[in-house]
Design a protein around this motif. Structure first.
Motif, short mmCIF file in Angstrom:
data_model
loop_
_atom_site.label_atom_id
_atom_site.label_comp_id
_atom_site.label_asym_id
_atom_site.label_seq_id
_atom_site.Cartn_x
_atom_site.Cartn_y
_atom_site.Cartn_z
N SER A 277 -13.47 1.67 -1.12
CA SER A 277 -13.88 2.70 -1.85
C SER A 277 -15.24 2.94 -2.42
CB SER A 277 -12.97 2.30 -3.37
OG SER A 277 -13.64 2.35 -4.27
N CYS B 71 -2.93 -1.07 -6.39
CA CYS B 71 -1.89 -0.61 -6.64
C CYS B 71 -0.53 -1.38 -6.25
CB CYS B 71 -1.87 0.79 -5.93
SG CYS B 71 -1.81 0.51 -4.17
N PRO C 48 -0.02 4.69 -3.38
CA PRO C 48 -1.50 4.49 -3.87
C PRO C 48 -1.75 5.13 -5.19
CG PRO C 48 -1.24 6.17 -2.14
CD PRO C 48 -0.11 5.35 -2.42
N LEU D 236 -10.74 -3.32 0.32
CA LEU D 236 -10.54 -2.01 -0.51
C LEU D 236 -11.63 -1.41 -1.38
CD1 LEU D 236 -6.71 -2.24 -1.24
CD2 LEU D 236 -8.04 -1.04 0.60
N GLN E 89 -4.91 5.21 -6.50
CA GLN E 89 -6.13 6.06 -6.64
C GLN E 89 -6.02 7.49 -6.11
OE1 GLN E 89 -9.73 3.75 -5.70
NE2 GLN E 89 -10.47 5.43 -4.74
N LYS E 90 -6.52 8.33 -6.72
CA LYS E 90 -6.35 9.61 -6.33
C LYS E 90 -7.92 10.45 -6.19
CE LYS E 90 -2.10 11.45 -6.69
NZ LYS E 90 -1.33 10.63 -7.77
N MET E 91 -8.00 10.96 -4.81
CA MET E 91 -9.42 11.17 -4.67
C MET E 91 -9.46 12.83 -4.92
SD MET E 91 -11.92 9.94 -3.42
CE MET E 91 -13.36 10.68 -3.49
N LYS E 92 -10.27 13.18 -6.01
CA LYS E 92 -10.39 14.74 -6.04
C LYS E 92 -11.50 15.31 -5.35
CE LYS E 92 -10.09 17.13 -10.06
NZ LYS E 92 -10.29 17.21 -11.37
N LEU F 174 0.81 -1.15 -0.08
CA LEU F 174 0.01 -0.12 0.09
C LEU F 174 0.79 1.28 0.05
CD1 LEU F 174 -2.75 -1.28 2.75
CD2 LEU F 174 -2.80 -1.03 -0.09
N PHE G 239 -7.86 1.35 -7.35
CA PHE G 239 -7.28 1.16 -5.97
C PHE G 239 -6.20 0.12 -5.91
CE2 PHE G 239 -11.08 -1.12 -5.64
CZ PHE G 239 -10.79 -2.30 -5.25
#
Lengths: 107, 205
Positions: free
Chosen positions: B134, B116, B85, B130, B87-90, B82, B114
């Motif tokens: 998410s 990764c 990561p 996960l 995955q990006k959160m906007k 982990l 997610f």
């Protein structure tokens, strides 16, 4: 519109999973450390949502309530890895009592 | 009710009458503000309560799965998988003004996946947990938005209610009583003046 991040505060084991989905994990071990980091995150102005696990939320409820008087960030308790202890519902109850005077949602 | 500490003069009377009028108007406006706030509060608080139950149930499930996943893997291996990561959160946030309370509005979007880590070296439970995390995240953001709005509204409702009560039960009655007191005092003075003039006239005539 400005772009913000999300952070989660809690014990190391609990918050690791959130790292993979794009939430910044901030591990804390004690109440003072939690409040210190929380205040820092609030003041940085980069975070719009701060999640905090219930076990730490329980330790400093009043301080957290005091910090969340600003429009941003929103500080939200979530159940920890030990499961929900009903603190989130308690928060809703407290909000309703503050606004209405008695808990009208309680059935 | 206690009367205000002012001199019983015509000047003060005029001033007070004006103040009482303003206070009555302010009271009416604040009452309307309180009702408006209450209306928007009621419309979101039920949703907040239901959403919280859903989030808590789903998160509990996700945490349980994650615990199993981390138990079946070595801590170092888990940390390693982990570490970066993908995955990006906007999260776009703005504030909305409801009756002079700024409440937040969030718009979130997710970039990337997610996964990764190498699927070969991690356990199946990790994928599952996960995935739930998410899923829950969008609900959490919505919950954050409405629960925080409800909290801010509640604070403002409390303040407004206090102001309304203070005006209704303290300020306005006090002013009205003082106005009455000054009017009485002034007419008493007038009567005293008339009688003394009459007495003087009697003596002269």
């Amino acid at each position: 519109m400005k772009t913000y991040h999300i952070a989660i505060l809690g014990s190391k084991d609990a918050i690791l999973g959130f790292k993979a989905i794009g939430v910044k994990p901030v591990s804390v071990t004690s109440k003072t450390e939690m409040l210190e980091k929380l205040e820092k995150l609030c003041d940085s102005g980069e975070y719009a949502v701060l999640l905090i696990t219930e076990d730490f939320f329980a330790q400093g409820k009043d301080e957290v309530f005091e910090l969340s008087k600003r429009p941003l960030p929103a500080i939200i308790p979530i159940p920890s890895h030990r499961g929900s202890e009903g603190l989130g519902q308690e928060k809703i109850k407290r909000i309703v009592e503050q606004a209405v005077g008695s808990d009208i949602l309680d059935k | 009710m206690a009367k205000l500490n002012v001199n019983p003069t015509r000047m003060e009377l005029l001033k007070l009458k004006k103040r009482a009028k303003t206070a009555t108007r302010g009271h009416k406006l604040l009452k309307e503000k309180r009702d408006g706030l209450m209306k928007s509060f009621m419309s979101i608080i039920r949703e907040a309560k239901d959403l919280r139950s859903t989030v808590e149930r789903d998160l509990g499930e996700a945490f349980k799965n994650f615990m199993f996943a981390s138990a079946s893997m070595k801590t170092e291996a888990l940390n390693e998988s982990l570490a970066v990561p993908s995955q990006k959160m906007k999260l776009e946030a703005s504030t909305k003004n409801v009756m002079s309370v700024n409440i937040p509005e969030f718009k979130s979007s997710v970039e990337g996946d997610f996964v990764c880590y190498s699927l070969a070296s991690t356990s199946v439970e990790l994928d599952g947990s996960l995935k739930t995390f998410s899923h829950v995240l969008s609900d959490i953001i919505r919950l954050a938005e409405i629960e925080h709005s409800a909290y801010l509204l509640a604070c403002e409702i409390e303040k407004t209610r206090r102001r309304v009560n203070a005006l209704e039960h303290v300020m306005i009655p006090n002013m009205e009583e003082t106005v009455k007191y000054i009017t009485m005092k002034l007419s008493e003075q007038e009567r005293a003046a008339i009688t003394s003039i009459m007495a003087i006239k009697d003596r002269l005539g």
